[in-house]
Design an enzyme around this catalytic site. Structure first.
Site, PDB file in Angstrom:
ATOM      1  N   HIS A 152       0.862  -1.186   0.000  1.00 50.97           N
ATOM      2  CA  HIS A 152       0.000   0.000   0.000  1.00 50.97           C
ATOM      3  C   HIS A 152       0.898   1.236   0.000  1.00 50.97           C
ATOM      4  O   HIS A 152       2.069   1.175   0.361  1.00 50.97           O
ATOM      5  CB  HIS A 152      -0.969   0.033   1.182  1.00 50.97           C
ATOM      6  N   LYS A 202      -6.620   6.418  -3.910  1.00 53.92           N
ATOM      7  CA  LYS A 202      -6.095   6.540  -2.553  1.00 53.92           C
ATOM      8  C   LYS A 202      -5.369   5.259  -2.135  1.00 53.92           C
ATOM      9  O   LYS A 202      -5.851   4.155  -2.342  1.00 53.92           O
ATOM     10  CB  LYS A 202      -7.233   6.847  -1.582  1.00 53.92           C
ATOM     11  N   HIS A 229      12.696  -4.832   4.630  1.00 50.98           N
ATOM     12  CA  HIS A 229      11.649  -3.835   4.848  1.00 50.98           C
ATOM     13  C   HIS A 229      11.964  -2.933   6.047  1.00 50.98           C
ATOM     14  O   HIS A 229      11.877  -1.704   5.950  1.00 50.98           O
ATOM     15  CB  HIS A 229      10.316  -4.560   5.064  1.00 50.98           C
ATOM     16  N   ASP A 233       5.521  -1.555  12.502  1.00 53.30           N
ATOM     17  CA  ASP A 233       4.450  -1.478  11.509  1.00 53.30           C
ATOM     18  C   ASP A 233       3.630  -2.767  11.537  1.00 53.30           C
ATOM     19  O   ASP A 233       3.632  -3.479  12.550  1.00 53.30           O
ATOM     20  CB  ASP A 233       5.021  -1.188  10.117  1.00 53.30           C
ATOM     21  N   GLY A 282       4.511   2.384  10.166  1.00 56.32           N
ATOM     22  CA  GLY A 282       3.170   2.938  10.264  1.00 56.32           C
ATOM     23  C   GLY A 282       2.749   3.336  11.662  1.00 56.32           C
ATOM     24  O   GLY A 282       2.023   4.322  11.845  1.00 56.32           O
ATOM     25  N   ASP A 320       4.687   2.997   4.478  1.00 57.64           N
ATOM     26  CA  ASP A 320       5.397   2.309   3.400  1.00 57.64           C
ATOM     27  C   ASP A 320       5.889   3.249   2.310  1.00 57.64           C
ATOM     28  O   ASP A 320       6.869   2.950   1.631  1.00 57.64           O
ATOM     29  CB  ASP A 320       4.501   1.228   2.789  1.00 57.64           C
ATOM     30  N   ALA A 334      -0.585  17.204   4.934  1.00 61.89           N
ATOM     31  CA  ALA A 334      -0.438  18.483   4.235  1.00 61.89           C
ATOM     32  C   ALA A 334       0.158  19.477   5.225  1.00 61.89           C
ATOM     33  O   ALA A 334      -0.349  19.648   6.325  1.00 61.89           O
ATOM     34  CB  ALA A 334      -1.783  18.977   3.741  1.00 61.89           C
TER      35      ALA A 334
END
Length: 586
Positions: A16, A41, A129, A152, A307, A335, A423
């Protein structure tokens, strides 16, 4: 490496939030998520658009690249899947049947696919990873050396790792392996509470303050065996994710009172209390892991990615604990940031270039995506038949501040797009934070999302301690702090209507806020806008939420911003040097 310029492309995909990142002699010059280009998304596909943009931005072709580095090791992941399905037979057969065609057709051929799709014939590297996460956390940080925590869902086998970083590189010293995963534990509750896994975790975090922690002991007694040193094991009786097509088992449902909440149905007291309870447990696990990292490493600074590092409530609590003097969290902690980490591993580990710390950090404020000049924006406005005015910076900021003070909601599109999920003042929707009704208005009429969802405050960095219980910078909106002089009454979801605060629209129902500090060095235009707003209102804070609506990625191109503006109840669009008012749009 020879004396010529070295370009390294990092890639993450096929799980993802796929992304691409380009380094020039170890410096990040471009990074972006694929979703921003495809408008899908959390797009997981090979990031062909992000790759093409990175190369175009630097004026390169694939032949100019020295190395392409991928963010995990597919064969190790395949090994984990096979072992898990075999150990879970016959329960795992449906999931096995669903997953194997994808692996046999694509995942086992990743080297060939990358070479073919990118047109690259040079050195191709594969990082583990959690190495990629750790590299994205430490190498761009401002610290000479630090402890590292990555947490994560799962990579190949690792779900949590503890390590250290210094000038020589990074070393991961301890790991917890699948299926024991803090990220997947949190995601199980995400799914059970009716939100989408790998997408709705931030909704669960936002819901948590409305509830009571009445399931905490149940979770600790039944679901997770948590040790004092932060290590843990899950009781797999309650989970189906290792081999099933859903996260939780029938025993999980029985433990928590029946079937999961259906998506979009009413939220009950159970969901509120489950959200609060798993949040409290997550904070405790992170706290214990951090204590272990501090003790074992002897370091006083900490870097985080993965995450779970996007859980800003746990991050804020960890910072306030004093276990570490300073904490730096990768803004693209999920990720997507693996692409950056993979590229940095290639530079510092494979190419063996010593790492030098960069102050304030090496992320350029996360402003690493596409930008558009005035001609590009003007063309998009004219194609959309949008009337506009062109203004210089001073009147643009002044008029924007005046409109915000007059309770207008503004789409703010400036400079380079941010890398990561936040943002930060370049692809933002802005509003006045002083009235609570603005929170409901922006959620319902502009973002089209659940009303319990909080908004973040952007604040002038030199004024942060005047408005929040915080003395440090937080440029990436990854730490929470209490709002000064905030008082909340009531219980459950009704608390949202009973917030008393000088900046009520960004005060959550526990009196906290996810703070973004804005400095002149970090974002000069956004900083000047905040100064103008303070001069008018006495308040150096603005509502800052991402420029998108529910279910869509943050806007990337001018066309995306114009479409979002047209389809919502935003009042004004400030896009580059251009001012567009909804009242002028026929």
């Amino acid at each position: 490496m020879d004396g010529s310029v070295t370009y390294i492309l990092g890639i993450s995909c096929w799980y993802h939030d796929s992304a691409a990142c380009l380094l020039k002699d170890g410096i990040v010059v471009a990074a972006a998520q694929e979703e921003r280009f495809t408008r899908v998304k959390h797009d997981a596909s090979l990031p062909v658009n992000a790759i093409a943009w990175c190369l175009s931005h630097a004026g390169l072709t694939a032949e100019d690249l020295s190395i392409v580095s991928y963010y995990d090791k597919p064969f190790l992941k395949f090994e984990r899947l096979l072992e898990t399905y075999l150990s879970g037979a016959p329960q795992g057969i449906p999931s096995f049947i669903k997953a194997m065609p994808v692996w046999l057709k694509r995942s086992l051929w990743i080297p060939d696919i990358l070479r073919k799709e990118i047109g690259f014939r040079g050195t191709l590297l594969f990082c583990e990873h959690h190495e990629s996460h750790a590299a994205s956390a430490f190498f761009p940080s401002p610290f000479d050396q630090a402890a590292i925590i990555t947490t994560d869902g799962v990579g190949e086998w690792a779900t949590t790792s503890l390590g250290v970083g210094n000038r020589s590189g990074i070393v991961l010293k301890e790991e917890i392996h699948f299926p024991h995963s803090l990220g997947l534990l949190y995601s199980t509750f995400t799914g059970y509470c009716g939100f989408r896994v790998n997408s709705g975790e931030y909704k669960l975090m936002g819901l948590a303050p409305y509830g009571e922690p009445r399931y905490v002991q149940t979770i600790l007694d039944e679901l997770i065996d948590l040790k004092e040193d932060g290590s843990y094991r899950l009781n797999l009786r309650y989970f189906s994710f290792p081999w099933g097509l859903r996260m939780y088992s029938r025993a999980f449902e029985d433990l928590f009172g029946g079937r999961a909440r259906s998506p979009e149905s009413s939220i009950t007291r159970r969901e509120l209390d489950l959200a609060r309870s798993i949040q409290v447990v997550t904070e405790e696990v992170v706290q214990r892991m951090a204590r272990r990292a501090a003790t074992e490493s002897g370091e006083r600074k900490l870097c985080m990615a993965g995450g779970v590092a996007l859980n800003c409530v746990a991050n804020g609590k960890l910072l306030r604990s004093g276990l570490f003097e300073e904490i730096w969290i990768q803004p693209a902690a999920g990720d997507a940031g693996g692409a950056l980490g993979a590229a940095l591993m290639a530079w510092h580990d494979y190419a063996q270039v010593p790492r030098e710390a960069c102050v304030p950090d090496a992320m350029e404020g996360a402003k690493l995506g596409p930008s558009y000049d005035a001609d590009d924006i003007r063309a998009a406005l004219e194609t959309a038949s949008m009337p506009y005015e062109e203004l210089s910076e001073e009147p643009l900021c002044r008029r924007t501040a005046e409109s915000l003070a007059a309770q207008k909601v503004i789409g703010w599109f400036q400079g380079r797009m941010e890398y990561g999920p936040r943002a930060l003042g370049n692809r933002s929707i802005l509003a006045d934070p002083r009235q609570l009704r603005m929170q409901r208005h922006v959620n319902q009429s502009i973002k089209f999302r659940e009303n319990f969802r909080p908004f973040a405050p952007a604040v002038l960095v030199e004024k942060v301690s005047d408005w929040f219980d915080m003395n440090n910078e937080s440029p990436y909106m990854l730490l929470t702090a209490q709002v000064r002089d905030a008082h909340i009454r009531g219980e459950g979801l009704e608390r949202q209507r009973n917030i008393e605060s000088p900046i009520a629209a960004v005060t959550h129902v526990d009196g906290s806020a996810r703070v973004q500090t804005v400095s002149e060095q970090g974002n000069s235009l956004f900083y000047r806008l905040l100064q103008k707003f303070e001069a008018l209102t006495g308040c150096p804070v603005l509502v800052n939420t991402s420029f998108n609506v529910r279910g869509e990625p943050i806007v990337c191109a001018p066309e995306d911003a114009i479409r979002c503006f047209q389809d919502t109840h935003m009042d004004i669009l400030v896009i580059g040097p251009f001012w567009v008012s909804k009242k002028d749009v026929v």
